[in-house]
Design a protein around this motif. Structure first.
Motif, PDB file in Angstrom:
ATOM      1  N   VAL A 147       0.854  -1.188   0.000  1.00 35.52           N
ATOM      2  CA  VAL A 147       0.000   0.000   0.000  1.00 35.52           C
ATOM      3  C   VAL A 147       0.891   1.239   0.000  1.00 35.52           C
ATOM      4  N   VAL A 148       0.811   2.009  -1.087  1.00 33.29           N
ATOM      5  CA  VAL A 148       1.542   3.271  -1.186  1.00 33.29           C
ATOM      6  C   VAL A 148       0.592   4.384  -0.754  1.00 33.29           C
ATOM      7  N   THR A 149       0.788   4.879   0.447  1.00 36.99           N
ATOM      8  CA  THR A 149      -0.093   5.920   0.981  1.00 36.99           C
ATOM      9  C   THR A 149       0.555   6.507   2.228  1.00 36.99           C
ATOM     10  N   SER A 150      -0.159   7.447   2.825  1.00 34.99           N
ATOM     11  CA  SER A 150       0.331   8.041   4.069  1.00 34.99           C
ATOM     12  C   SER A 150       0.199   7.020   5.201  1.00 34.99           C
ATOM     13  N   PRO A 151       1.247   6.822   5.996  1.00 32.12           N
ATOM     14  CA  PRO A 151       1.168   5.823   7.072  1.00 32.12           C
ATOM     15  C   PRO A 151       0.286   6.266   8.231  1.00 32.12           C
ATOM     16  N   THR A 152      -0.128   7.527   8.249  1.00 35.13           N
ATOM     17  CA  THR A 152      -0.940   8.035   9.360  1.00 35.13           C
ATOM     18  C   THR A 152      -2.348   8.414   8.924  1.00 35.13           C
ATOM     19  N   GLY A 153      -2.675   8.240   7.662  1.00 35.29           N
ATOM     20  CA  GLY A 153      -3.981   8.667   7.163  1.00 35.29           C
ATOM     21  C   GLY A 153      -5.082   7.657   7.443  1.00 35.29           C
ATOM     22  N   ALA A 154      -6.316   8.091   7.156  1.00 35.15           N
ATOM     23  CA  ALA A 154      -7.469   7.213   7.358  1.00 35.15           C
ATOM     24  C   ALA A 154      -7.478   6.074   6.348  1.00 35.15           C
ATOM     25  N   ALA A 155      -6.867   6.287   5.192  1.00 39.80           N
ATOM     26  CA  ALA A 155      -6.893   5.270   4.139  1.00 39.80           C
ATOM     27  C   ALA A 155      -6.232   3.977   4.589  1.00 39.80           C
ATOM     28  N   ILE A 156      -5.045   4.072   5.201  1.00 36.20           N
ATOM     29  CA  ILE A 156      -4.339   2.861   5.619  1.00 36.20           C
ATOM     30  C   ILE A 156      -5.075   2.168   6.755  1.00 36.20           C
ATOM     31  N   ARG A 157      -5.717   2.940   7.623  1.00 33.58           N
ATOM     32  CA  ARG A 157      -6.495   2.327   8.705  1.00 33.58           C
ATOM     33  C   ARG A 157      -7.664   1.535   8.139  1.00 33.58           C
ATOM     34  N   ASP A 158      -8.338   2.099   7.144  1.00 30.95           N
ATOM     35  CA  ASP A 158      -9.464   1.382   6.527  1.00 30.95           C
ATOM     36  C   ASP A 158      -8.982   0.115   5.833  1.00 30.95           C
ATOM     37  N   ILE A 159      -7.866   0.208   5.123  1.00 36.77           N
ATOM     38  CA  ILE A 159      -7.350  -0.962   4.395  1.00 36.77           C
ATOM     39  C   ILE A 159      -6.951  -2.067   5.365  1.00 36.77           C
ATOM     40  N   LEU A 160      -6.260  -1.710   6.465  1.00 33.12           N
ATOM     41  CA  LEU A 160      -5.845  -2.713   7.453  1.00 33.12           C
ATOM     42  C   LEU A 160      -7.061  -3.365   8.111  1.00 33.12           C
ATOM     43  N   GLN A 161      -8.049  -2.562   8.424  1.00 33.41           N
ATOM     44  CA  GLN A 161      -9.237  -3.085   9.093  1.00 33.41           C
ATOM     45  C   GLN A 161      -9.999  -4.054   8.183  1.00 33.41           C
TER      46      GLN A 161
END
Length: 409
Positions: free
Chosen positions: A151-165
């Motif tokens: 995942v190429v994205t900000s490590p602190t953004g909402a996007a990575i949290r949604d993807i991990l969840q």
């Protein structure tokens, strides 16, 4: 104007303002000075409210101002404003004294042509499309069961949290590698490109998600940079573009192998649901079990009918027609040979008869004789060949006769 220039100057020297007083003075000056003004700019951060009001930002290349259009004025619009639209707005400046902020209250809006950003993106889109970067034929399929997702994205953004969840919920066995990148501002595009190149160089994952959460048109611009689009198109790892919300778009959406409306949708697209896989495997197991069981049952029924007596009967049933065919063929062959021999004998007999009838002996036997002129030794075929007193030799069927010609007729 209550606060003319000289009055305001005197007031500044003689009076100590409170914050409220200062904001009140600024509010009065701005509202009375900038009344019913027209401004041409580009819409950004467009946010309609449930009450019917619309909030947005008007911007140019270097500055921006907040704006609002209340429901009554918004109802009269003959088009649907959106981010990137270049518009001409008429309204008045309003100051919110408690915070000391100001905005323009728009009472009239009309289109003023396409926004600079959208025009730039459209031109860039045409250029890259002409190079074939968006062609469907070059897009790769996503793997059915990826073990690792990058995942190429900000490590602190909402996007990575949604993807991990969502990944954890759908399939805990899938690994996630976070490739941290800046996703907004001038430094964003180079870091996004670098992360994509690192993922490909080290073959870090089976699927690569490139994206971020929602934002304004300007916030999403890095994902439309030419360098980012080319990096996505050149990726050997299958890519999913997941930029912003469903209504947002970026040029890397067209270059990626798949486009997801949101980062959450990208995770659902990349990660197979474990329950679905288990159900599918279970259906395969039932199918193969039933197929094998039916095959074994058919084989058992076939073997059940085999015993020594039945085998001999079946063998005879197969052998007897073949023996009959062989006997018939042998009989036909013998008869054919006999017919050929008989025909050959008949032909030989016919030829023998012809030859015998043409034999001199046969001719002499019928009473004919051969006459030879002794003087010339030639066979006499015409009486004119002889003269009176010529000596001749007569050969009948048996013996020879010498004579002298006494008369010629």
């Amino acid at each position: 104007m209550p606060y003319a220039q000289n009055q305001l100057s005197d007031l500044q020297q003689e009076h100590v303002f409170s914050v409220s007083e200062l904001n009140s003075v600024i509010s009065e000056i701005l509202q009375q000075t900038f009344f019913n003004i027209t401004i041409e700019a580009e819409i950004s951060n467009f946010k309609p409210s449930a009450a019917g009001h619309i909030y947005f930002t008007l911007k140019d290349s270097s500055s921006a101002i907040s704006a609002v259009m209340f429901r009554g004025a918004a109802y009269k619009l003959n088009f649907q404003p959106k981010d990137g639209d270049k518009v001409r707005c008429t309204g008045s400046i309003s100051v919110y004294s408690p915070r000391g902020t100001y905005q323009i209250i728009v009472n009239k809006m009309e289109m003023a042509g396409s926004g600079n950003i959208l025009q730039l993106l459209e031109e860039r889109k045409k250029k890259l499309a002409a190079e074939g970067l968006f062609d469907q034929a070059r897009k790769k399929s996503l793997p059915f069961f990826p073990r690792t997702i990058g995942v190429v994205t900000s490590p602190t953004g909402a996007a990575i949290r949604d993807i991990l969840q969502i990944t954890k919920r759908r399939n805990p066995g899938v690994n996630i590698i976070i490739l941290p990148a800046i996703v907004q501002g001038a430094e964003a595009a180079p870091t996004i490109v670098k992360m994509i190149e690192i993922a490909n160089f080290y073959e870090l994952c089976d699927v690569l998600i490139v994206g971020r959460g929602g934002g304004s048109l300007e916030d999403l611009l890095p994902f439309s940079e030419e360098s980012v689009v080319r990096a996505v198109a050149a990726s050997k790892i299958p890519t999913i573009s997941a930029v912003g919300h469903e209504i947002d778009w970026a040029l890397c959406d067209y270059a990626a192998d798949k486009r997801a409306a949101t980062p959450s949708a990208a995770a659902e697209l990349a990660v197979p649901l474990m329950a679905d896989l288990q159900m599918q495997l279970s259906s395969y197991k039932d199918f193969f079990y039933t197929a094998v069981k039916q095959k074994v049952e058919r084989t058992r029924l076939m073997l059940k009918g085999f015993n020594p007596d039945s085998l001999e009967i079946r063998f005879r049933a197969i052998q007897q027609p073949l023996l009959n065919r062989f006997a018939n063929a042998k009989s036909a062959l013998n008869q054919n040979i006999k017919d050929k021999i008989r025909d050959a004998r008949t032909i030989i007999a016919q030829h023998k008869t012809v030859l015998e009838n043409a034999s001199p002996d046969t001719i002499f036997a019928r009473g004919y004789s051969m006459v030879i002129d002794k003087a010339t030794g030639k066979v006499v075929r015409d009486a004119a060949m002889l003269s009176k007193n010529s000596e001749i030799e007569i050969t009948p069927a048996s013996g020879k006769i010498s004579a002298v010609v006494t008369d010629i007729k």
